[in-house]
Design a protein around this motif. Sequence first.
Motif, PDB file in Angstrom:
ATOM      1  N   TYR A 123       0.800  -1.459   0.097  1.00  0.00           N
ATOM      2  CA  TYR A 123       0.023  -0.081   0.055  1.00  0.00           C
ATOM      3  C   TYR A 123       0.928   1.338  -0.044  1.00  0.00           C
ATOM      4  CZ  TYR A 123      -3.719   3.428   1.250  1.00  0.00           C
ATOM      5  OH  TYR A 123      -4.458   4.469   1.482  1.00  0.00           O
ATOM      6  N   GLY A 124       1.788   1.191   0.826  1.00  0.00           N
ATOM      7  CA  GLY A 124       2.904   2.239   0.745  1.00  0.00           C
ATOM      8  C   GLY A 124       2.250   3.552   1.417  1.00  0.00           C
ATOM      9  N   THR A 125       2.455   4.716   0.544  1.00  0.00           N
ATOM     10  CA  THR A 125       1.994   5.898   1.019  1.00  0.00           C
ATOM     11  C   THR A 125       0.933   6.682  -0.036  1.00  0.00           C
ATOM     12  OG1 THR A 125       4.174   6.568   2.127  1.00  0.00           O
ATOM     13  CG2 THR A 125       2.350   8.383   1.651  1.00  0.00           C
ATOM     14  N   ASP A 126      -0.251   6.698   0.334  1.00  0.00           N
ATOM     15  CA  ASP A 126      -0.963   7.317  -0.615  1.00  0.00           C
ATOM     16  C   ASP A 126      -0.858   8.773  -0.719  1.00  0.00           C
ATOM     17  OD1 ASP A 126      -2.594   8.603   1.377  1.00  0.00           O
ATOM     18  OD2 ASP A 126      -3.916   7.098   1.720  1.00  0.00           O
ATOM     19  N   ALA A 127      -1.915   9.151  -1.726  1.00  0.00           N
ATOM     20  CA  ALA A 127      -1.690  10.666  -2.338  1.00  0.00           C
ATOM     21  C   ALA A 127      -1.772  11.600  -1.184  1.00  0.00           C
ATOM     22  CB  ALA A 127      -2.824  10.780  -3.272  1.00  0.00           C
ATOM     23  N   CYS A 184      -5.335   3.299   8.429  1.00  0.00           N
ATOM     24  CA  CYS A 184      -4.651   4.225   7.517  1.00  0.00           C
ATOM     25  C   CYS A 184      -4.897   5.435   8.079  1.00  0.00           C
ATOM     26  CB  CYS A 184      -5.175   4.065   6.261  1.00  0.00           C
ATOM     27  SG  CYS A 184      -4.337   5.054   4.986  1.00  0.00           S
ATOM     28  N   THR A 185      -3.465   6.091   8.530  1.00  0.00           N
ATOM     29  CA  THR A 185      -3.455   7.356   9.107  1.00  0.00           C
ATOM     30  C   THR A 185      -2.277   8.128   8.663  1.00  0.00           C
ATOM     31  OG1 THR A 185      -2.040   6.716  10.951  1.00  0.00           O
ATOM     32  CG2 THR A 185      -4.327   6.236  11.327  1.00  0.00           C
ATOM     33  N   GLY A 186      -2.331   9.546   9.019  1.00  0.00           N
ATOM     34  CA  GLY A 186      -1.153  10.362   8.774  1.00  0.00           C
ATOM     35  C   GLY A 186      -1.418  11.608   9.489  1.00  0.00           C
ATOM     36  N   LEU A 187      -0.424  12.532   9.156  1.00  0.00           N
ATOM     37  CA  LEU A 187      -0.539  13.855   9.678  1.00  0.00           C
ATOM     38  C   LEU A 187      -0.904  14.977   8.504  1.00  0.00           C
ATOM     39  CD1 LEU A 187       2.742  13.744  11.958  1.00  0.00           C
ATOM     40  CD2 LEU A 187       0.239  13.341  12.447  1.00  0.00           C
ATOM     41  N   ASN A 188      -1.680  15.707   8.716  1.00  0.00           N
ATOM     42  CA  ASN A 188      -2.047  16.717   7.306  1.00  0.00           C
ATOM     43  C   ASN A 188      -1.180  17.986   7.327  1.00  0.00           C
ATOM     44  OD1 ASN A 188      -2.926  18.634   9.685  1.00  0.00           O
ATOM     45  ND2 ASN A 188      -5.077  18.074   9.257  1.00  0.00           N
ATOM     46  N   ASP A 189      -1.634  18.817   6.613  1.00  0.00           N
ATOM     47  CA  ASP A 189      -0.553  19.943   6.491  1.00  0.00           C
ATOM     48  C   ASP A 189      -0.430  20.955   7.614  1.00  0.00           C
ATOM     49  OD1 ASP A 189       0.078  19.232   3.902  1.00  0.00           O
ATOM     50  OD2 ASP A 189      -1.555  20.639   3.137  1.00  0.00           O
TER      51      ASP A 189
END
Length: 283
Positions: A123-127, A184-189
């Motif tokens: 899956y890696g890193t999505d857009a 599936c998570t991350g940090l926004n701008d």
Amino acid sequence: MSPEPRLTEAAYQGPALEADRDFYSALGEDAENRHVVDEFTIPIRSGQAWDVPAGHICRISTVEGPQVGDLNLWNRHDPRERFWASRTRQLQAAHLSTFDRLWSTLPFLRPMATIVGDTLADYGTDAEGGRLHDTLGTRCDPYVSTMLNGVDFDYHCHSNLVRAILPFGLTEFDVHDVLNVFQCTGLNDNDEYFMKTCPARPGDHFEFFAEQDLLAALSTCPGGDLSAPLFGENSDDPVGNCHPLKVTVYALEENLLGDWSEPASPNYRGQHGLTPQTWGSTP
């Protein structure tokens, strides 16, 4: 012209962080030389705890559809040693996959488990910067639900884990920050934590090798696949997005383990600069 971005080196480096990829690849790929010793399905919005003996593999798999699971680990013989999400994030990554290790708390500081299988590794890193198997966030809990939504709800992951470990003599104080499997998570701008819809499909799995005798506990998150918000004005009960998770524990043929042995803790004997004369004294 702006300069080319550079990849900043990891702060924590050293051979102690390097897993033997040939060894762990063989464990993950050799499905014929293992046999099931325990298997069960955790219903939606529930939790269960179970033993994973050292030298065994544990698989968490989706059954009917995408579902996030919140995982806790303890040393089976001393629950003071437990999974340390923040140090694992520093030593390994914020999102984990094959060959990453799950590290324990001080003063133990050793691998508790090593990931040997992940069908979603590609899956890696999505857009939007989303990645899988998250150590950035932690479990949902009824306290934050009451604070943000004004609603008492007894089936958040924290509560599910509390109920799961009670038969093993543990309490709410033993529940700790989790590995969010399939999340599936991350940090926004704005450097704010976000969650996205889980991309897992029926039959996807995540496997770890137990580096010591473990007690594991897993909650099937009440947010299900997290396609609907849990908190805020637009939140609603996403029970229709929830699915069970299956857990399978495998014993391995001894020849696969070779000269593997349980990892040892660092041989620190400095006593933090204290001496018997200073114990209990105040500066």
